[in-house]
Design a protein around this motif. Structure first.
Motif, mmCIF file in Angstrom:
data_model
loop_
_atom_site.group_PDB
_atom_site.id
_atom_site.type_symbol
_atom_site.label_atom_id
_atom_site.label_comp_id
_atom_site.label_asym_id
_atom_site.label_seq_id
_atom_site.Cartn_x
_atom_site.Cartn_y
_atom_site.Cartn_z
ATOM 1 N N THR A 84 45.087 73.597 45.159
ATOM 2 C CA THR A 84 45.631 72.319 45.630
ATOM 3 C C THR A 84 46.348 72.571 46.949
ATOM 4 O OG1 THR A 84 47.673 72.696 44.379
ATOM 5 C CG2 THR A 84 45.924 71.431 43.288
ATOM 6 N N CYS A 140 40.538 67.919 29.959
ATOM 7 C CA CYS A 140 41.361 68.119 31.157
ATOM 8 C C CYS A 140 42.830 67.828 30.843
ATOM 9 C CB CYS A 140 40.856 67.203 32.274
ATOM 10 S SG CYS A 140 41.434 67.674 33.900
ATOM 11 N N GLY A 170 37.650 73.321 43.991
ATOM 12 C CA GLY A 170 37.908 73.104 42.565
ATOM 13 C C GLY A 170 36.630 73.090 41.747
ATOM 14 N N GLY A 219 43.546 71.830 40.065
ATOM 15 C CA GLY A 219 42.737 71.296 41.156
ATOM 16 C C GLY A 219 41.265 71.328 40.818
ATOM 17 N N SER A 245 37.600 70.270 39.706
ATOM 18 C CA SER A 245 36.890 69.059 40.129
ATOM 19 C C SER A 245 35.412 69.176 39.770
ATOM 20 C CB SER A 245 37.053 68.857 41.636
ATOM 21 O OG SER A 245 36.228 67.818 42.111
ATOM 22 N N LYS A 300 46.810 67.189 32.387
ATOM 23 C CA LYS A 300 47.385 66.603 33.599
ATOM 24 C C LYS A 300 48.201 67.597 34.426
ATOM 25 C CE LYS A 300 47.538 61.847 31.878
ATOM 26 N NZ LYS A 300 46.448 61.433 32.793
ATOM 27 N N ASN A 360 43.964 68.603 36.085
ATOM 28 C CA ASN A 360 43.857 67.573 37.112
ATOM 29 C C ASN A 360 44.304 66.250 36.493
ATOM 30 O OD1 ASN A 360 42.991 65.644 39.068
ATOM 31 N ND2 ASN A 360 41.440 67.093 39.800
ATOM 32 N N LYS A 406 43.863 63.284 37.295
ATOM 33 C CA LYS A 406 42.968 62.150 37.502
ATOM 34 C C LYS A 406 41.872 62.036 36.444
ATOM 35 C CE LYS A 406 43.538 62.357 42.544
ATOM 36 N NZ LYS A 406 42.839 62.541 43.832
#
Length: 890
Positions: A77, A59, A28, A19, A21, A61, A48, A50
């Motif tokens: 999350t 990063c 996050g 999570g 970010s 997945k 994450n 995205k």
């Protein structure tokens, strides 16, 4: 899962943040930023689906795609995604996960279902979980900030664990303002897995942690908590703020954490028994946090008060008096020195009023005089702003005086804007500061309370006057006749008490008026008649008790009156008749003993003033079984009636030893029978130093927990007692060690040769200190196995040898030790003691037992070889290391 994998959470080398970010304002983002800013030295991976890159890190997945071994996964999350992420953590053999996500059991059945799914997956996979609904953890000394807190606090030696994220934030804010440092800072959340017991055990075994602060809303594994706290509080102070003390507060705690808080008085009792200091407000928790973090602990309550104003000194004195203490008495040498450095008009006593125009030098010199004194345990320095006083200069002088000194000195700088720079200077120097004398004194006395708790934990209880014999089978038979959730007939309840040696006043039952008349004539007058009804608990309220019946007419009239009054009080009540017993005129005292099963802490013993005013006066104290004579005496001392029991005017004192014995016998009854829901002996009449329970009631309630698991404190394990014959035909009694064995240990030590002492303790000892005696005899039967061998031939017990296995907090490994008196060596006693210890350890699930033996100790090496230990030489110490694996051993 105990301590399993906790080190991988608090000392991780590889952290994944699920999570993660870069969006400011998100958890996050805060997690990643804190880990980076905290200079986490291990490998950090954002997770994450995205993004390809976050905060400069590649990063990934999902957790399932991480190739390296993960120590810690931080999950931020939505809660409904957590079970699948936890499953991936298990598959990757991660050490633990911090579940920041909220929305679990605190929101109701849906969240509870998700939590149960997380619990099942993590437990089966051996994954430790901190949270959910938590803020994370911080370990400043390790550069680890796996939380969404605003910033990293300073490094210190105090650990803080909180169930509330909001309290965490408040404490952190205070820490920055007051320059308080932490070794660990943990938001524990809903305690799906890691709970307070785990944290106390872990922090208690970390040498960098000197004290532990807890904010508790509810507990989960109560027995584990008590075991951990009783062990750790002997070496480190534990301070607790427990919320939910009122009915409304308990309900609020439930809505926040999803768990109901127990009765507050029982928590108080449990904390006291565990040696924990309990504070009542957040302010007091803050004050204790500052004092514990910055100062040495006082060895007593003798406080010196230095003040430049009379009023604040009086306030400090009043605060001491409110808690039953007085300022320290100034000794002659201190008085002489103060007379030499202070103006003629100083107070010439404590508080030491050095007058309003006192210069920084006067403050410093007065403090130096107090620091030299042996009649003080701490110093409170109070400064009230005066026209001729410069607060910062005084603070600087105070700091200079205390350089390189470890002494309890606290400061109270009263005021606002004019003193702020001075307060900041004191805080930076590690001197705790308070804005009122009352707060300063209260914080000091909480530390004094810890010292007192420690002394009580180390106190040796006296032996029982008589051996406690009970008729357990008789009680089992009596209980088997009672329906669940019913009160026993009073006559049967008295038989139960008598079977455990508790003195009761004989009573006979009558179902009819003619039976009552016959019994009265047989027993003799005066008499007492009491209603028998399973539906009316308080007989007096229903007119169901009549006293001083002096003839047959009185008896017959009393029967009619009681039946009529009870029917009017409760028409549908079952009226089974009356009980009749002798009447004791003008007893010296009336007391109450009883018990009630708490849903969290199990049976709780009650002692206090008895009779019809019990509920109004509320003079009572609570205790937890198992009890010994020392604990029984402390229980009585907590009540007001205790002062009367010691003797008052023309009334003889009660037999205190007999009262102690009664409490211990009641404790044993509660240990043996978990089905006792309630028990009352009220009143117990005391006359001419003789005790007699006049009334007795016992409620039998359903329980699925067998003895002794219904207790939060493990009782003496009688099942480990055994008898053996030595090679020379000498009968020996082997049993677990008891707290009362301290004199036997002292006597054994006096018979040991210097060589035997050196082999056992790896050093030269001339005597066993009180702390060592307490450590050897007052053990937690849940986590330590200690057996003694007693000579059965002697009228007075003689200790021949001792063997013990001290379990590590993980419950899987332990360290053994054995000592046998010189005269008894070579007779197989040491082998049999350790052999039995190993058998108990194996049955408890221990995997490995180890110990160190000096290479000169050939007897011990031979014993180890005989029992199957693997023996190897430690290259660093030159000692022999003995290890035996119990897993799979027949």
């Amino acid at each position: 899962m105990g301590q399993f994998n906790l080190n991988r959470i608090f000392n991780p080398r590889y952290i994944a943040v699920v999570g993660a970010s870069e969006k400011k304002g998100t958890i996050g983002h805060a997690l990643m930023k804190n880990l980076i800013d905290g200079k986490f030295s291990g490998q950090l991976v954002p997770v994450n689906p995205k993004y390809q890159k976050l905060h400069g890190y590649g990063c990934i997945k999902s957790v399932s795609r991480i190739d390296s071994q993960i120590d810690l996964v931080v999950i931020a999350t939505p809660i409904d995604t957590v079970p699948d992420i936890v499953r991936q953590c298990v598959e990757k053999k991660a050490g633990g996960a911090i579940v920041i996500s909220a929305g679990g059991k605190e929101i109701g059945a849906k969240g509870q279902k998700i939590e149960e799914k997380i619990r099942k997956i993590s437990y089966e996979g051996g994954l430790r979980v901190l949270g959910p609904n938590c803020m994370g953890l911080i370990r400043p000394g390790g550069g680890l900030n796996a939380s969404f807190a605003s910033e990293m606090p300073n490094t210190g030696n105090m650990a803080f664990v909180s169930q509330s994220g909001a309290i965490c934030s408040s404490i952190l804010d205070l820490a920055f303002n007051e320059n308080i440092g932490f070794s660990h800072f943990v938001s524990i959340g809903s305690m799906l897995d890691i709970d307070f017991g785990d944290m106390i055990d872990y922090l208690g075994n970390d040498p960098k942690v000197k004290s532990i602060l807890l904010y508790i809303e509810s507990l989960t594994n109560f027995r584990k908590f008590m075991s951990a706290a009783r062990s750790v509080s002997r070496i480190k102070p534990i301070i607790v703020l427990k919320s939910g003390t009122s009915a409304a507060g308990a309900k609020a705690a439930a809505s926040h954490t999803g768990a109901m808080a127990g009765e507050d008085a029982v928590y108080d009792t449990a904390f006291k028994r565990a040696g924990i200091v309990r504070v009542n407000t957040i302010e007091e928790l803050f004050d204790c946090a500052e004092l514990m973090a910055k100062q040495a602990h006082p060895s007593g309550s003798r406080l010196a008060i230095i003040t430049n104003g009379g009023g604040p000194g009086v306030m400090a004195t009043d605060a001491l008096a409110k808690h039953g203490h007085e300022p320290a008495v100034l000794d002659v040498d201190t008085m002489d020195e103060l007379n030499a450095i202070l103006p003629p008009f100083w107070s010439h006593g404590n508080p030491i009023d050095i007058l309003g125009d006192a210069s920084p030098d006067v403050f410093s010199n007065t403090l130096k005089a107090c620091l030299k004194s042996k009649s003080m345990d701490g110093v409170l320095v109070i400064l009230a702003p005066q026209a001729l006083t410069e607060p910062l200069s005084v603070a600087q002088g105070l700091v200079d005086t205390l350089k390189s000194r470890k002494y309890p000195v606290i400061a109270c700088w009263m005021g606002g804007k004019t003193i702020q720079k001075a307060v900041d200077h004191l805080n930076q120097a590690g001197i705790p500061t308070y804005d009122t004398p009352e707060r300063a004194v209260r914080a000091f006395l909480y530390m004094v309370e810890y010292k007192k708790n420690l002394e009580m934990l180390l106190e040796i209880p006296p032996k029982m006057i008589r051996h406690i014999k009970v008729d357990k089978k008789k009680v089992e038979t009596l209980f088997s006749k009672v329906q669940v959730n019913d009160f026993m007939p009073e006559a049967d309840a008295k038989q139960v008490l008598s079977a455990y040696g508790l003195p009761v006043l004989e009573s006979k039952t009558a179902a009819t008026l003619s039976e009552a008349s016959r019994i009265g004539k047989t027993m003799g007058y005066p008499l007492v008649m009491k209603l028998l009804s399973p539906d009316i608990s308080h007989k007096t309220d229903a007119g169901g008790v009549l006293l001083d019946l002096r003839n047959d007419t009185d008896v017959c009239n009393a029967f009619d009156r009681i039946m009529s009054s009870a029917h009017q009080y409760k028409p549908d009540a079952r009226l089974e008749g009356v009980s009749i017993q002798s009447y004791c005129l003008n007893p010296d005292f009336e007391i109450l003993m009883g018990a009630k099963r708490d849903p969290n802490f199990g049976p709780v013993i009650l002692f206090g003033m008895g009779g019809i005013y019990t509920e109004i006066l509320k003079d009572r104290a609570l205790g937890l079984p198992p009890m010994n004579r020392l604990l029984a005496r402390r229980l009585m001392q907590e009540t007001k009636v205790y002062q009367l029991l010691k003797g008052y005017r023309n009334r003889l004192p009660a037999d205190m030893e007999l009262l102690e014995e009664m409490i211990v016998r009641l404790s044993q009854l509660l240990i043996d029978f978990p089905q006792i829901g309630e028990l009352d002996m009220n009143p117990i009449l005391i006359k001419n130093s003789k005790n007699m329970a006049v009334d007795a009631r016992i409620l039998i309630s359903k329980t699925d927990i067998p003895t002794p698991m219904h207790l939060v404190i493990s009782p003496y394990p009688e099942e480990y007692e055994s008898h053996l014959i030595t090679v020379e035909g000498q009968p020996i009694f082997i049993r677990p060690v008891k707290p009362e064995d301290a004199p036997l240990f002292t006597a054994l030590f006096k018979t040991l040769s210097p060589t035997t002492i050196y082999y056992r303790f790896f050093s030269v000892l001339k005597e066993l200190s009180s702390a060592m005696l307490a450590r050897f005899t007052q053990i937690d039967y849940d986590r330590e196995i200690a057996l003694v061998a007693i000579d059965e031939n002697l009228e007075t017990s003689q200790l021949l040898g001792v063997a013990r296995i001290i379990g590590d907090p993980d419950g899987k490994t332990g360290e053994f030790a054995v000592i046998v008196g010189d005269t008894w060596q070579g007779k197989g006693i040491g082998v049999r003691l350790l052999e039995k210890c190993l058998s108990i350890a194996q049955n408890r699930g221990y995997i490995e037992i180890h110990g160190s033996v000096l290479r000169e100790n050939r007897n011990m090496l031979a014993l180890g070889k005989k029992l199957g230990f693997d023996i190897s030489r430690d290259p660093d110490t030159g000692e022999n290391r003995l290890v035996i694996r119990l897993e799979g051993k027949n």
